[in-house]
Design a protein around this motif. Structure first.
Motif, PDB file in Angstrom:
ATOM      1  N   ILE A  96       0.817  -1.212   0.000  1.00 47.71           N
ATOM      2  CA  ILE A  96       0.000   0.000   0.000  1.00 47.71           C
ATOM      3  C   ILE A  96       0.851   1.262   0.000  1.00 47.71           C
ATOM      4  N   ALA A  97       2.048   1.196   0.600  1.00 49.18           N
ATOM      5  CA  ALA A  97       2.917   2.376   0.572  1.00 49.18           C
ATOM      6  C   ALA A  97       3.395   2.640  -0.853  1.00 49.18           C
ATOM      7  N   THR A  98       3.625   1.575  -1.616  1.00 44.34           N
ATOM      8  CA  THR A  98       4.046   1.730  -3.007  1.00 44.34           C
ATOM      9  C   THR A  98       2.915   2.317  -3.845  1.00 44.34           C
ATOM     10  N   LEU A  99       1.693   1.872  -3.591  1.00 44.31           N
ATOM     11  CA  LEU A  99       0.551   2.322  -4.381  1.00 44.31           C
ATOM     12  C   LEU A  99       0.027   3.685  -3.931  1.00 44.31           C
ATOM     13  N   PHE A 100      -0.060   3.895  -2.622  1.00 43.40           N
ATOM     14  CA  PHE A 100      -0.673   5.114  -2.103  1.00 43.40           C
ATOM     15  C   PHE A 100       0.337   6.224  -1.829  1.00 43.40           C
ATOM     16  N   GLY A 101       1.589   5.866  -1.663  1.00 40.27           N
ATOM     17  CA  GLY A 101       2.617   6.860  -1.379  1.00 40.27           C
ATOM     18  C   GLY A 101       2.830   7.042   0.119  1.00 40.27           C
ATOM     19  N   ARG A 102       3.893   7.741   0.465  1.00 37.98           N
ATOM     20  CA  ARG A 102       4.265   7.951   1.867  1.00 37.98           C
ATOM     21  C   ARG A 102       4.125   9.408   2.300  1.00 37.98           C
TER      22      ARG A 102
END
Length: 325
Positions: A96-102
């Motif tokens: 989800i961090a890869t898809l949604f960003g940090r």
């Protein structure tokens, strides 16, 4: 229900980047709502530490034996599956961090969600080991095997597919935890899993509301994503050692089966979002909506057949017990 896209565009124009930007305010609003209703809790308060003692090995304690646990057999099977699923949190975070960003609201949610989910594995493992509900050696071997495989989404790394998946998966996890607690045979286990299930329900509400907003701005693309996720749905634990056999036992035991999946997971989310009633769709969305409706009808029929088989099995077991008694 008529939905008019806030920014009219063909579905192929809704890139992940555009959707992330368009939904940023919704994410921020949902985080604020979530923080108002979510309650912090302490994992150590749900573990009966006074029951703990050393295992065999370097501490020279007592070897594990199944008779030491008050947890039922079906409860033990489900607890191991549920814990191993929670153990893969690093892989889920990466997804989800890869898809949604940090960064921004998306990043704030990714980290908050991960922190809350982290409690679940902590308290479940502490409970299982303290109460000697599972073989600690096999549990660690399973954990190593499962985490070494990691987790990769079935949903082609699409942002919309991921939002749709977690909207259903969080509810599925909540149901699995609650049913496991009910059938565990231990009130302390039931209380612990009820606490975890409360978190999972709040997470489901977050993603469900996000999915609702996605329908409002990109209904065709969102309908297609929901169709794909529902048709291809698999629980995140599907890659763990012995999952198929454990899943079959959990289905027979009433922890999680096709009827539960249809009635208590898919239907509530689809009904809340009125997915099959949305109009104003383009050709792509209409096709996905029709296929989704047909699939749900077929799934209901398949669940009914399974119900009948399980009922016949219970009747045979009862008859054998009556004859033996």
């Amino acid at each position: 229900m008529t939905i008019t896209p806030a920014h009219p565009a063909k579905s192929d124009q809704w890139t992940d980047a555009r959707l992330l930007y368009a939904l940023e305010e919704v994410v921020e609003r949902e985080i604020n709502r979530h923080l108002k209703v979510a309650k912090d809790w302490m994992p150590h308060e749900y573990v009966p530490w006074s029951e703990g003692r050393n295992f065999d090995g370097i501490m020279g304690g007592e070897a594990w034996d199944q008779a030491q646990s008050k947890v039922t057999e079906i409860g033990r099977i489900a607890l191991v599956v549920n814990l191993l699923t929670e153990d893969n949190l690093p892989s889920y975070h990466h997804e989800i961090a890869t898809l949604f960003g940090r960064d921004g609201a998306w990043g704030t949610w990714v980290h908050r969600w991960t922190a809350e989910e982290g409690r679940h594995g902590i308290v479940m493992r502490d409970y299982l080991l303290t109460t000697r509900a599972v073989d600690p050696v096999k549990l660690e071997q399973f954990r190593m095997a499962h985490m070494s495989e990691g987790f990769e989404s079935d949903n082609a790394h699409s942002m919309l597919h991921s939002v749709a998946y977690v909207a259903f998966q969080e509810l599925a996890t909540r149901i699995s935890h609650r049913n496991t607690g009910h059938q565990s045979g231990d009130p302390m286990c039931d209380r612990m899993l009820a606490r975890i299930a409360t978190d999972e329900n709040l997470h489901m509400v977050f993603y469900r509301n996000l999915l609702k907003a996605a329908f409002e701005i990109a209904p065709d693309a969102t309908m297609s994503a929901v169709r794909d996720v529902v048709v291809q749905f698999r629980m995140p634990g599907h890659g763990m050692p012995g999952f198929e056999r454990a899943a079959a036992q959990m289905a027979i035991g009433g922890i999680y089966n096709l009827r539960i999946h249809h009635d208590d997971v898919l239907q509530p989310v689809l009904r809340y979002l009125r997915v099959l009633e949305i109009d104003g769709l383009g050709p792509e969305g209409l096709k996905a909506q029709e296929e989704l409706g047909l699939f749900m009808g077929g799934l209901d029929a398949e669940a009914t057949k399974l119900d009948e088989k399980l009922e016949a099995r219970r009747a045979r077991i009862a008859a054998r017990k009556a004859a033996a008694g």
